[in-house]
Design a protein around this motif. Structure first.
Motif, mmCIF file in Angstrom:
data_model
loop_
_atom_site.group_PDB
_atom_site.id
_atom_site.type_symbol
_atom_site.label_atom_id
_atom_site.label_comp_id
_atom_site.label_asym_id
_atom_site.label_seq_id
_atom_site.Cartn_x
_atom_site.Cartn_y
_atom_site.Cartn_z
ATOM 1 N N ILE A 21 0.864 -1.253 -0.015
ATOM 2 C CA ILE A 21 -0.318 -0.436 0.325
ATOM 3 C C ILE A 21 0.453 1.396 0.161
ATOM 4 O O ILE A 21 0.316 2.148 -0.972
ATOM 5 N N VAL A 145 -2.115 -7.388 -4.324
ATOM 6 C CA VAL A 145 -2.840 -6.933 -3.370
ATOM 7 C C VAL A 145 -2.278 -5.018 -2.964
ATOM 8 O O VAL A 145 -3.574 -4.083 -2.943
ATOM 9 N N LEU A 149 -4.221 -1.252 -3.582
ATOM 10 C CA LEU A 149 -5.227 -1.257 -2.680
ATOM 11 C C LEU A 149 -4.731 0.343 -2.526
ATOM 12 O O LEU A 149 -5.788 1.153 -2.149
ATOM 13 N N LEU A 152 -6.356 2.628 -4.748
ATOM 14 C CA LEU A 152 -7.558 3.203 -4.672
ATOM 15 C C LEU A 152 -8.165 3.299 -3.869
ATOM 16 O O LEU A 152 -8.767 4.797 -3.374
ATOM 17 N N LEU A 153 -6.841 3.194 -2.205
ATOM 18 C CA LEU A 153 -7.521 4.187 -1.205
ATOM 19 C C LEU A 153 -7.308 5.186 -1.118
ATOM 20 O O LEU A 153 -7.924 6.238 -0.982
ATOM 21 N N PRO A 161 -4.762 5.459 2.798
ATOM 22 C CA PRO A 161 -3.958 4.398 2.334
ATOM 23 C C PRO A 161 -2.534 4.499 3.592
ATOM 24 O O PRO A 161 -1.717 2.951 3.650
#
Length: 408
Positions: A21, A145, A149, A152-153, A161
């Motif tokens: 992330i 992943v 993610l 998007l966060l 994030p």
């Protein structure tokens, strides 16, 4: 593989998710403050600089103190730092440099203690399997992943994030707390330089270190401005940039899972990876103009990188003395990861003066030359490891080992 191994494995996977992330969110945050390639590359530089400064002390600490406790401290420190970044995310880019440096410093400890902890929780003949599973889970979390993610966060909320990242470190710390390892009493002497001296005397690990360091230097060159490459050449958004990073994991997961079988059945698998990786980078630089084309080359490259990683990690765990393993691993980290700030700066300046494709071409040329020069010594030492020769040979005695002709 018992309970301690699975807790260590799970904690590593969860913290790797947070790292993934962070990997996408931090450069995206930097682009909200500047579009200067040199300043954006500075984030990668300060994030990688601690590998030069803190790797050896972290290795000495790993051999001297209880690894589980050190790991817990590092995870909670990273959790607090992520909370600070979430709260003060809109500060000057110099603040990002400082946070990248502190987080990178804390990351040295898990990497240093991870090698001895794996060795302590897994039987010797299962090292390839353990390292393969660890690499696979980290690839899924860190690259497949985590980055999408994170993208998007970031689109949803700039601070999101980093809050989620803090949560992953807290969960990882709780998992590690459940480990029940034998408490290690502090060792009176654990000089950091002893691991570096042992590494430099071992011919096989020296060659592995040279190839790995060159690879990491080249990757740092290309990654330093990858966010601009994604935006300007591929036309990707923040979420698309996360997807681009995720493509790197596809081959890495497969490579890590199948590395044990490949290394057992294909005699020269390590040599193949050395040749193929720069060819894939050349494909990205010359042919790739969209996400799907990049993905094809990236998958093959990451597959080979994972096989190389499993092979070299298992090799190091077998040949290094247990009492020196933390320091030898950190000494190798000092060199192989310490080149990343140099690569990040070089990539930023090359991209700024010669265009976003220039770092890829420089990386291909440099990695190809070093890889080809190291093919013969790699063949000799990995063949010796396969024959269990190195397991009983002192570093200074490597030259005396007689090996059969691998061409037969």
């Amino acid at each position: 593989m018992g309970r301690n191994w699975y807790l260590l494995w799970s904690g590593s996977a969860v913290s790797a998710l947070g790292d993934g992330i962070f990997l996408a969110a931090l450069p995206l945050l930097a682009t909200t403050l500047t579009q200067d390639p040199k300043l954006i590359a500075g984030v990668s530089f300060f994030g990688a600089l601690p590998w030069l400064l803190a790797a050896l002390p972290a290795g000495a600490a790993a051999d001297r103190y209880d690894g589980r406790r050190l790991l817990l401290v590092a995870l909670w420190v990273q959790c607090v730092l992520m909370v600070m970044l979430a709260v003060f995310h809109s500060a000057h880019i110099a603040f990002l440099y400082g946070m990248a440096f502190l987080i990178g410093t804390a990351e040295n400890v898990p990497r240093a203690v991870g090698q001895p902890l794996i060795k302590a929780t897994v039987e010797d003949h299962l090292l390839e399997r353990a390292n393969g599973r660890l690499f696979a889970s980290q690839a899924v979390a860190l690259q497949f992943v985590g980055p999408p993610l994170g993208g998007l966060l970031f689109v949803a909320a700039v601070a999101a994030p980093f809050w989620v990242n803090a949560l992953t470190f807290a969960v990882a710390a709780l998992l590690v707390t459940g480990m029940r390892t034998e408490r290690k009493e502090p060792v009176a002497r654990a000089k950091a330089r002893e691991g570096l001296r042992w590494l430099l005397r071992h011919k096989g690990l020296r060659v592995v270190t040279v190839v790995t360091a060159t690879t990491n230097l080249c990757i740092a060159m290309t990654m330093a401005t990858l966010v601009l490459f994604a935006q300007q050449r591929l036309g990707l958004s923040g979420a698309g940039f996360g997807g681009l990073l995720a493509t790197l994991a596809c081959g890495g997961v497969a490579g890590a899972l199948f590395a044990e079988r490949i290394l057992a059945k294909v005699r020269h698998a390590v040599l193949v990876t050395v040749v193929v990786i720069p060819l894939m980078w050349l494909g990205i630089a010359t042919v790739a103009r969209d996400l799907w084309t990049v993905a094809v080359f990236a998958v093959v490259s990451s597959f080979c990188t994972a096989v190389w990683g499993v092979a070299t990690s298992s090799f190091r765990q077998r040949v290094a003395p247990p009492e020196l393993l933390g320091r030898v691993s950190s000494a190798q980290t000092l060199i192989t990861w310490g080149v990343q700030p140099v690569g990040a700066l070089l990539g930023g300046f090359v991209a700024d003066y010669f265009g976003l494709l220039a770092p890829w071409y420089v990386a291909v040329a440099l990695r190809s030359v070093v890889g080809l020069l190291c093919l013969k010594p790699l063949r000799v030492h990995f063949l010796a490891a396969a024959l269990n020769v190195h397991c009983a040979v002192e570093p200074e005695q490597d030259a005396a080992v007689t090996l059969p002709d691998a061409s037969r």
